[in-house]
Design a protein around this motif. Structure first.
Motif, PDB file in Angstrom:
ATOM      1  N   SER A 129      11.355   1.843 -11.912  1.00 13.16           N
ATOM      2  CA  SER A 129      10.270   0.868 -12.042  1.00 13.16           C
ATOM      3  C   SER A 129      10.565  -0.399 -11.245  1.00 13.16           C
ATOM      4  O   SER A 129       9.659  -0.995 -10.641  1.00 13.16           O
ATOM      5  CB  SER A 129       9.998   0.542 -13.515  1.00 13.16           C
ATOM      6  OG  SER A 129      11.167   0.163 -14.187  1.00 13.16           O
ATOM      7  N   VAL A 132       9.790   0.377  -7.583  1.00  8.88           N
ATOM      8  CA  VAL A 132       8.343   0.354  -7.350  1.00  8.88           C
ATOM      9  C   VAL A 132       7.851  -1.086  -7.208  1.00  8.88           C
ATOM     10  O   VAL A 132       7.057  -1.414  -6.319  1.00  8.88           O
ATOM     11  CB  VAL A 132       7.594   1.075  -8.502  1.00  8.88           C
ATOM     12  CG1 VAL A 132       6.084   0.826  -8.397  1.00  8.88           C
ATOM     13  CG2 VAL A 132       7.869   2.568  -8.465  1.00  8.88           C
ATOM     14  N   PHE A 136       6.080  -2.325  -3.569  1.00 10.24           N
ATOM     15  CA  PHE A 136       4.675  -2.716  -3.497  1.00 10.24           C
ATOM     16  C   PHE A 136       4.492  -4.234  -3.508  1.00 10.24           C
ATOM     17  O   PHE A 136       3.565  -4.756  -2.894  1.00 10.24           O
ATOM     18  CB  PHE A 136       3.878  -2.062  -4.626  1.00 10.24           C
ATOM     19  CG  PHE A 136       3.633  -0.589  -4.411  1.00 10.24           C
ATOM     20  CD1 PHE A 136       2.811  -0.157  -3.387  1.00 10.24           C
ATOM     21  CD2 PHE A 136       4.241   0.361  -5.211  1.00 10.24           C
ATOM     22  CE1 PHE A 136       2.589   1.193  -3.163  1.00 10.24           C
ATOM     23  CE2 PHE A 136       4.028   1.717  -5.008  1.00 10.24           C
ATOM     24  CZ  PHE A 136       3.193   2.133  -3.978  1.00 10.24           C
ATOM     25  N   GLY A 407      -0.988   0.708  -5.700  1.00 10.79           N
ATOM     26  CA  GLY A 407       0.359   1.153  -6.059  1.00 10.79           C
ATOM     27  C   GLY A 407       0.744   0.747  -7.466  1.00 10.79           C
ATOM     28  O   GLY A 407       1.213   1.562  -8.268  1.00 10.79           O
ATOM     29  N   ALA A 411       0.957   3.317 -10.680  1.00 12.76           N
ATOM     30  CA  ALA A 411       2.331   3.544 -11.132  1.00 12.76           C
ATOM     31  C   ALA A 411       2.589   2.967 -12.521  1.00 12.76           C
ATOM     32  O   ALA A 411       3.247   3.590 -13.364  1.00 12.76           O
ATOM     33  CB  ALA A 411       3.324   2.961 -10.124  1.00 12.76           C
ATOM     34  N   ALA A 438       2.821   6.557  -8.383  1.00 13.10           N
ATOM     35  CA  ALA A 438       3.240   5.991  -7.093  1.00 13.10           C
ATOM     36  C   ALA A 438       3.118   7.024  -5.976  1.00 13.10           C
ATOM     37  O   ALA A 438       2.619   6.718  -4.878  1.00 13.10           O
ATOM     38  CB  ALA A 438       4.671   5.480  -7.191  1.00 13.10           C
TER      39      ALA A 438
END
Length: 495
Positions: A129, A132, A136, A407, A411, A438
């Motif tokens: 996480s 991600v 993004f 994104g 996600a 994602a």
């Protein structure tokens, strides 16, 4: 540098005021919780306006007015989708996330919350996480820096390269120094400036074109289809624009405002304030782009910069129609929109690197003072990467924002939403949701499948992955269920 002194002076005063707020917030920043979440001390007004300002970035005064100017009211479906999505986010997520983060280890970040909520001792959920967020958000930060560069380039005649650094410097300064409190307090000032600009500007544009009736006639003469909300659209196109609203459930910089509220009781009042502010701002944005069609069709000799780049429509109208002092204030609203969102994004990236990598894996025993300074260094690091990504002068603000928004929405949106309403969700379900969401956005964007905005398939597939994996695997532990039920009870008691 071709610049009118009043506009330059207004900008300098505004930027100096924001940095001073950062220095004042520095005195209230004693530990990492203060730097990342302001010690969970935000009242309803600051929570509301900070959430709104952190959401509405440079695209509010550049990307969306430009889209309306080019295509008419058919681009307004984005605003409808955003209003619906924001309201549902306040209604279902805000209060519940506030209490769930507190009951799950007093989590300071989304990865921290996921790790506590799902008892992830492996660190895998936290790492994925956080990655991600970094990927993004760095793209999202780049969109803010592009918007700031466009503003300085258009207003002061600077080169794009110089404008990049000028636009980013002030935001980096007060975020670096003051952390979350500086960001939230400046957001409140910036939200006020934004709504002032977006109410005043369309009124003056209408007056300058001879009134509403004359403006409508000019817009119709330019192209009658400008009034048609279905112009050039398809069912998939409308669904794609409305789908922007799904993104709210997964935006870490907005969710952080909910986590930082002083109590659940503040949320309901904050929701009313924030939604009123948002509706007025989006209405003003659409009006700027729409009535801009009338003004520039009546004054084609002034339309050159807007024809070259339609995202400059608000900038050019402010420069043409207002006294330089007022124009300076209005153009500062774009800077406010850019700075408010960029500062939040830099802080979320910094907190992911500091709390979810440095403290979790490298220095578990780090002092609070050390963590705050690591957080400040991470702000600089992420800002430099974002500036590098933004260095291409052909970048368009709305395009960069749409990819990053999708994104996060795909996600994190389903994971956050389902985690606060369903006690049966598991750690593997959360992991599957993040990865599927994602991956779907990246693949769908690459192949441009069906012309559908990638957030929609990403959100749907991620939700299905969470439900299927949670149901098929081993269920949540009794301790997880107990914490969830206690948090839910606290939410209902505090409403």
């Amino acid at each position: 540098m071709s610049v009118s002194n009043p506009t330059l002076i207004t900008f300098v005063i505004y930027i100096a005021a924001m940095v001073l707020i950062g220095l004042f917030a520095y005195r209230s920043t004693n530990n990492l919780s203060d730097y990342i979440l302001g010690g969970r001390s935000l009242g309803s007004v600051v929570t509301a306006l900070s959430a709104g300002a952190s959401d509405m970035s440079g695209w509010l005064l550049m990307g969306l007015p430009g889209a309306i100017y080019m295509s008419g009211l058919s681009e307004g479906w984005i605003a409808v989708g955003l209003i619906i999505g924001a309201y549902l986010n306040w209604l279902f997520v805000a209060g519940r996330l506030r209490v769930q983060t507190e009951h799950n280890g007093d989590a300071l970040t989304l990865p921290d919350y996921f790790a506590g909520r799902f008892e992830d001792t492996s660190g895998l959920l936290r790492i994925i996480s956080a990655v991600v967020i970094l990927v993004f958000f760095t793209i999202y930060c780049a969109s803010g820096i592009v918007a700031g560069a466009r503003l300085f380039e258009s207003t002061f005649g600077m080169s794009y390269e110089s404008a990049l650094w000028a636009g980013a410097a002030a935001t980096i300064a007060y975020t670096f120094v003051g952390g979350f409190l500086a960001v939230s307090w400046t957001d409140t000032v910036q939200a006020t400036l934004m709504i002032f600009a977006l109410i005043l500007t369309p009124i003056v544009v209408v007056l300058a074109t001879g009134g509403v009736d004359t403006a409508f006639l000019a817009i119709e003469a330019q192209n009658p289809a400008n009034f048609d909300m279905l112009r050039g659209t398809t069912f998939i196109g409308i669904i794609s624009l409305l789908g922007w609203g799904l993104g709210y459930f997964g935006q870490p910089h907005i969710l952080a405002r909910f986590m930082a509220a002083d109590s659940v009781r503040s949320i309901a009042k904050a929701r009313r304030i924030s939604m009123t502010w948002m509706i007025l701002c989006l209405g003003g944005t659409v009006a700027v782009g729409f009535f801009g069609i009338a003004y520039f069709s009546a004054h084609p000799e002034l339309a050159g910069p807007v024809t070259e780049n339609h995202e400059r429509v608000f900038i050019e109208l402010a420069k043409i129609l207002f006294n330089p002092w007022i124009a300076g204030v209005l153009l500062s609203a774009i800077l406010a929109a850019v700075m408010s969102t960029l500062s939040c994004q830099l802080l979320v990236c910094s907190s992911a690197l500091t709390e979810d990598f440095y403290k979790a894996f490298l220095r578990k025993s780090a002092s609070q003072r050390e963590l705050v300074w690591v957080g400040r260094m991470m702000v600089l690091l992420v800002a430099l990467v974002a500036i590098w990504l933004a260095s291409n002068p052909d970048n368009r603000v709305l395009g960069l924002v749409s990819y990053a928004w999708a994104g996060f929405g795909a996600a994190f949106g389903p994971v956050v939403l389902i985690s606060v309403v369903w006690k049966g969700m598991t750690r593997n379900g959360a992991l599957a949701g993040i990865l599927v969401g994602a991956a779907t956005v990246i693949v769908w964007k690459h192949f441009e499948l069906m012309g559908l905005y990638e957030i929609i398939p990403g959100f749907v597939f991620a939700s299905l992955a969470i439900l299927i994996v949670s149901k098929l695997g081993r269920g949540p532990s009794p301790a997880m269920v107990t914490r969830f039920e206690r948090a839910e009870a606290a939410f209902h008691q505090g409403k």
